[in-house]
Design an enzyme around this catalytic site. Structure first.
Site, PDB file in Angstrom:
ATOM      1  N   LYS A 191      44.340  23.116 -41.700  1.00 58.14           N
ATOM      2  CA  LYS A 191      45.817  22.837 -41.449  1.00 58.14           C
ATOM      3  C   LYS A 191      46.426  22.551 -39.898  1.00 58.14           C
ATOM      4  O   LYS A 191      46.423  23.717 -39.383  1.00 58.14           O
ATOM      5  CB  LYS A 191      46.909  23.824 -42.214  1.00 58.14           C
ATOM      6  CG  LYS A 191      48.112  22.950 -42.198  1.00 58.14           C
ATOM      7  CD  LYS A 191      49.205  24.195 -42.577  1.00 58.14           C
ATOM      8  CE  LYS A 191      49.961  24.860 -41.149  1.00 58.14           C
ATOM      9  NZ  LYS A 191      50.601  23.988 -40.540  1.00 58.14           N
ATOM     10  N   SER A 244      50.365  32.719 -33.357  1.00 55.37           N
ATOM     11  CA  SER A 244      51.344  34.028 -32.777  1.00 55.37           C
ATOM     12  C   SER A 244      50.803  35.110 -33.495  1.00 55.37           C
ATOM     13  O   SER A 244      50.227  35.338 -34.482  1.00 55.37           O
ATOM     14  CB  SER A 244      52.854  33.619 -33.320  1.00 55.37           C
ATOM     15  OG  SER A 244      52.923  33.471 -34.569  1.00 55.37           O
ATOM     16  N   THR A 245      51.053  36.354 -32.854  1.00 54.37           N
ATOM     17  CA  THR A 245      50.447  37.387 -33.414  1.00 54.37           C
ATOM     18  C   THR A 245      51.144  38.081 -34.637  1.00 54.37           C
ATOM     19  O   THR A 245      50.737  38.513 -35.562  1.00 54.37           O
ATOM     20  CB  THR A 245      50.523  38.654 -32.214  1.00 54.37           C
ATOM     21  OG1 THR A 245      49.739  38.095 -31.144  1.00 54.37           O
ATOM     22  CG2 THR A 245      50.334  39.922 -32.747  1.00 54.37           C
ATOM     23  N   GLY A 248      49.554  36.406 -37.327  1.00 61.40           N
ATOM     24  CA  GLY A 248      48.364  36.613 -37.300  1.00 61.40           C
ATOM     25  C   GLY A 248      48.369  38.085 -38.357  1.00 61.40           C
ATOM     26  O   GLY A 248      47.604  38.477 -38.885  1.00 61.40           O
ATOM     27  N   GLU A 265      42.980  34.658 -33.499  1.00 61.78           N
ATOM     28  CA  GLU A 265      43.096  34.305 -32.045  1.00 61.78           C
ATOM     29  C   GLU A 265      44.529  34.063 -31.798  1.00 61.78           C
ATOM     30  O   GLU A 265      45.080  33.137 -32.191  1.00 61.78           O
ATOM     31  CB  GLU A 265      42.319  32.884 -31.852  1.00 61.78           C
ATOM     32  CG  GLU A 265      42.359  32.446 -30.390  1.00 61.78           C
ATOM     33  CD  GLU A 265      41.483  32.785 -29.595  1.00 61.78           C
ATOM     34  OE1 GLU A 265      41.766  33.737 -28.911  1.00 61.78           O
ATOM     35  OE2 GLU A 265      40.227  32.789 -29.888  1.00 61.78           O
ATOM     36  N   CYS A 299      47.991  30.401 -24.648  1.00 65.11           N
ATOM     37  CA  CYS A 299      47.657  31.657 -25.171  1.00 65.11           C
ATOM     38  C   CYS A 299      47.031  32.624 -24.010  1.00 65.11           C
ATOM     39  O   CYS A 299      47.612  33.915 -24.032  1.00 65.11           O
ATOM     40  CB  CYS A 299      46.907  31.792 -26.505  1.00 65.11           C
ATOM     41  SG  CYS A 299      45.340  30.973 -26.445  1.00 65.11           S
ATOM     42  N   GLU A 396      55.236  37.400 -24.750  1.00 68.45           N
ATOM     43  CA  GLU A 396      54.730  35.984 -24.588  1.00 68.45           C
ATOM     44  C   GLU A 396      55.967  35.101 -24.678  1.00 68.45           C
ATOM     45  O   GLU A 396      56.719  34.972 -25.498  1.00 68.45           O
ATOM     46  CB  GLU A 396      53.827  35.540 -25.563  1.00 68.45           C
ATOM     47  CG  GLU A 396      53.004  34.332 -25.465  1.00 68.45           C
ATOM     48  CD  GLU A 396      52.016  34.182 -26.675  1.00 68.45           C
ATOM     49  OE1 GLU A 396      52.360  34.492 -27.774  1.00 68.45           O
ATOM     50  OE2 GLU A 396      50.904  33.875 -26.037  1.00 68.45           O
TER      51      GLU A 396
END
Ligand code: NDP
Length: 790
Positions: A191, A244-245, A248, A265, A299, A396
């Site tokens: 996706k 994004s964390t 994730g 990642e 990133c 970030e």
């Protein structure tokens, strides 16, 4: 003055536009509306949404919103294709990957223009960086397809991989996902991000042209919900995610207990360290690439400038001058530096964070340069007067915004660099190569660039430490995350553990009179449990054989503190660690009879064979300590990349119930060999072998804090350990429920997990467990890029 003389005077750039027409023609050829690419064919477009050009706000095309049914169809197609695709020879798969690489090269300009239109990145970047790297990735992985069985003996592909990618490098992230997956023999459902689907759809056409068998690559477009449907699909064997964390972490939680493979990642806040002896002009040029490449939506962007105090003023003055020369403009103009951010919402997010920076005391500098009217454009920005606790320093920003702090000593630079929950990348500038190479291993990040930045290559792994995720993309490590040992699929459920005799209702009834409770072992000292309670240990006939401490969260806290204080174990020489492991084996040998008797007492089994196996295992990993190491890559630019194998950090081990000595040693030995201090919870039922073992540790020069033993209720201690932010990785032999709990609870700091999920991992099997199975899980690879050239 005539025009040419005038141009020489001003040295201004003229317009250098790339035509959008070929990309617009391609969209038109599809009537401006796209379905999904499933089983080698285009579906009828369903409910659609617009993919916009962020430089103008105009709609480029309508793209379908993938439903759970669409995902299901794609998974079914991928499953059906898997059998024949994975049965192809490596050479056959290599030819397909090669064909894709060639076709990407052939149509590289179309890809580059389409990417810049859809994403807003300068054509200079999509043309010269993104698309060439995409082709390189498929070439490189054609080779891995062919050599898979030689390089990964006994490994098989996962099956169907669900892959979810972000919008910042749309086609490159697709290549990083699809190339290794296919090379390993998997099939995929991918996706793209909602903002940037178009190059993935063009790629689908390339797959058709390459004659890729139906169902091997499926592209389903859509929003986060489509990604969620992929993550939740029961017939997907592995999830690979970049983004994004926060998302994730949600994916980590959603996959807990499913047995799905997972690589993540995630985000970063990467330090860019400039020492006073750096070549300042080069360091500034590097910084332009570090933070204004792709509008800072990278990133691994070098978004935290750490500059040595002695040159700070001069450096910032030069940087401001350089910023005033940056050109923000039409992404299709070949002479601009900074294009458009991906979407209005991203511009808004960046502005909000900058505002927060100001509110918290930061000073923002933006050069006095022109911005195009309309579109998602922002000026490059620099925020000074900030400190580590400020939001803009910790979070970030994912935009063209740099924050600056200074340092005095190399130690302070390292401390500031590591003062982040992320660990994706770092850059070091110094003309003193000794200094740079001293700092690089001290920084907790998956990639370190020395005197350069944002170098990428398919042969060099990329990925994070800490909350930047786990798993690697590129290189041999990147292939490794798409393969697993063939024997794992044959694992049977672990035999049910025999129920321990119930604890006596009155604790005094279990007491042996004189206190012979085996103590715990924390920070190199014997420790009584904080709770003040002990638990009885019974032999096979229900006879009481001893007592062990009832460890609780305070004991875990102390053990983790002791282990963190012993992280220097990881930087001691591998030779030293090998010697200590050999010495441990030797000292265990001296006490063979005593340990064998203890095993018999607790389990009723003759213990000699188990002690011998434990000694052999210590020998085996003493042997590995100085051999399981890195590589030097030779990417196609004037640089080497040293792939260093590093320990993960503090490792928690929940040992199996059976084999009270070998069960712990089989996990402890690889963890120690690779340099990880450990908090060990030994067999709950038979903990006394490992409480005896600390006497061996004490006589074998194992430094304090390197091994900490906390006895008690495994499931309770597992939860405390999995939730503890001081633990970097956790291995748990336990039933399915405990394993699921450990994976879920690990989300907080995204620790790396290995769990047995109630399956029968027979740790006495030397074939399986004396090799790299646990070594791989005890380490992470850091790639240090070092350029050369006289
Ligand atoms: P996300 O992490 O939300 O998106 C990444 C991908 O995951 C997209 O394809 C997205 O779909 C999909 N997705 C979103 N939610 C879920 C979910 N619950 N389950 C499965 N898949 C999901 O990043 P954003 O695009 O929202 O960007 C937000 C911030 O994340 C940025 O400002 C930046 O800070 C960071 N980011 C970091 C990246 C990195 O490489 N480290 C890359 C991109 C963003 P969809 O696009 O349709 O929402």
């Amino acid at each position: 003055m005539n025009k040419i003389a005038q141009i020489f005077q001003t040295l201004e750039y003229g317009p250098a536009p790339e035509s959008a027409q070929p990309a617009l023609d391609w969209i038109k050829a599809h009537d401006g509306v796209f379905g999904h690419f499933i089983n080698g064919a285009w579906t009828k477009p369903g409910k659609t949404f617009s993919s916009d050009n962020p430089a103008t706000g105009e709609s480029l095309a309508q793209v379908s919103e993938g439903s759970a049914e669409d995902v299901d169809k794609a998974v079914k197609a991928a499953r059906a294709a898997f059998k024949s695709w994975s049965a192809l020879s490596g050479y056959e798969r290599a030819k397909y990957l090669y064909a894709i690489a060639r076709l990407v090269q052939k149509h590289s300009r179309l890809f580059a223009v389409l990417e810049s239109l859809d994403n807003g990145k300068p054509i200079r970047e999509s043309r010269d960086i993104d698309i060439p790297l995409v082709a390189r990735h498929f070439y490189h992985h054609a080779g891995w397809a062919q050599h898979r069985d030689r390089e990964f003996p006994g490994a098989v592909p996962y099956g169907v991989c669900g892959q979810i990618i972000p919008w910042n490098f749309p086609l490159l992230m697709l290549a990083w996902k699809i190339a290794p997956a296919l090379a390993a023999g998997n099939t995929v459902v991918l996706k793209p991000a909602e903002f940037t689907s178009l190059t993935a759809l063009l790629f689908a056409e390339i797959c058709e042209k390459a004659g890729l068998p139906k169902g091997v690559v499926n592209i389903v477009t859509g929003f986060g919900e489509t990604g969620q449907a992929i993550v939740a699909h029961p017939d997907i064997d592995k999830i690979a995610f970049t983004g994004s964390t926060d998302v994730g972490k949600a994916i980590r939680a959603a996959t807990a207990g499913t047995g799905k493979g997972l690589s993540l990642e995630l985000g970063g806040k990467s330090p860019y360290i400039v020492f006073e002896d750096a070549d300042i002009d080069s360091a500034i040029e590097g910084l332009v690439d570090a933070i204004w490449f792709n509008q800072g939506q990278v990133c691994c962007a070098g978004s935290r400038l750490l500059v040595q105090e002695s040159i700070e003023e001069r450096f910032i003055a030069k940087l401001k001058l350089r910023m005033s020369k940056l050109r923000v403009g039409d992404p299709l103009d070949k002479a601009i530096d900074i294009g458009a951010l991906v979407a209005p919402v991203q511009v808004e997010r960046v502005r909000e964070l900058m505002q927060k920076g100001i509110e918290e005391g930061g000073s923002v500098y933006e050069p006095d340069i022109d911005l195009p009217a309309g579109g998602c454009f922002l000026k490059p920005a620099l925020i000074t007067d900030v400190s580590p606790a400020n939001t803009v320093v910790a979070e970030e920003i994912f935009g063209p915004v740099l924050v600056v702090m200074s340092f005095r000593t190399p130690e302070e630079a390292v401390a500031l660099a590591n003062n982040t929950r992320y660990g994706l990348a770092a850059t070091i500038w110094s003309e003193n190569i000794n200094l740079a190479l001293d700092i690089a291993p001290k920084i907790k990040a998956g990639v370190v660039w020395i005197n350069g930045t944002n170098n990428f290559d398919a042969a060099v792994g990329f990925g994070g430490y800490k909350e930047s995720g786990f798993g690697r993309e590129g290189g041999k490590e990147g292939m490794g995350v798409y393969l697993k040992p063939a024997w794992e699929k044959d694992l049977k459920p672990a035999p049910a553990a025999k129920a321990s005799p119930a604890k006596p209702a009155n604790p005094l009834d279990a007491s042996q009179g004189i206190d012979q409770t085996a103590k715990m072992y924390i920070g190199g000292k014997q420790a009584r449990p904080d709770s003040g309670y002990s638990r009885p240990v019974f032999g096979p006939a229900g006879n009481l054989v001893g007592e062990a401490g009832e460890g609780n969260r305070k004991d875990i806290r102390n053990a983790v503190e002791a282990a963190r204080a012993a992280l220097g174990w990881g930087t001691s020489s591998a030779h030293n660690r090998a010697q200590i492991l050999y010495f441990l084996a030797e000292n265990l040998q001296y006490r063979r009879a005593e340990f064998a008797a203890r095993i018999k007492e607790q389990t009723g089994e003759k213990g000699e064979a188990e002690v011998d196996a434990a000694i052999e295992r210590l020998f085996a990993f003493a042997g590995w300590a100085d051999k399981y190491d890195g590589a030097v890559h030779n990417p196609p630019l004037r640089a080497i990349a040293a792939a260093m194998v590093e320990p993960i950090g503090v490792l928690a081990i929940l040992a199996p119930q059976a084999r009270p000595l070998l069960g712990s040693v089989a996990l402890l030995a690889p963890a120690l060999a690779m340099g990880n201090p450990v908090v060990l919870v030994p067999s709950e039922k038979s903990p006394l072998s490992m409480t005896d073992f600390y006497q061996v540790l004490e006589t074998s020069d194992v430094p304090s804090g390197v091994v900490n033993v906390v006895t008690g209720d495994s499931a309770v201690l597992a939860k405390t350990l999995a939730e503890h932010d001081g633990i970097d990785a956790i291995w748990c032999v336990g039933d399915a429920a405990t394993s699921t709990m450990v994976e879920k609870a690990s989300v907080g700091n995204l620790k790396q997990t290995w769990t047995s999920r109630g399956l029968n991992y027979d740790l006495s099997d030397t074939e399986k467990f004396e090799g790299d199975y646990f070594l791989r899980r005890a380490t992470q690879v850091k790639n240090v890029w070092v350029p050369y050239g006289a």
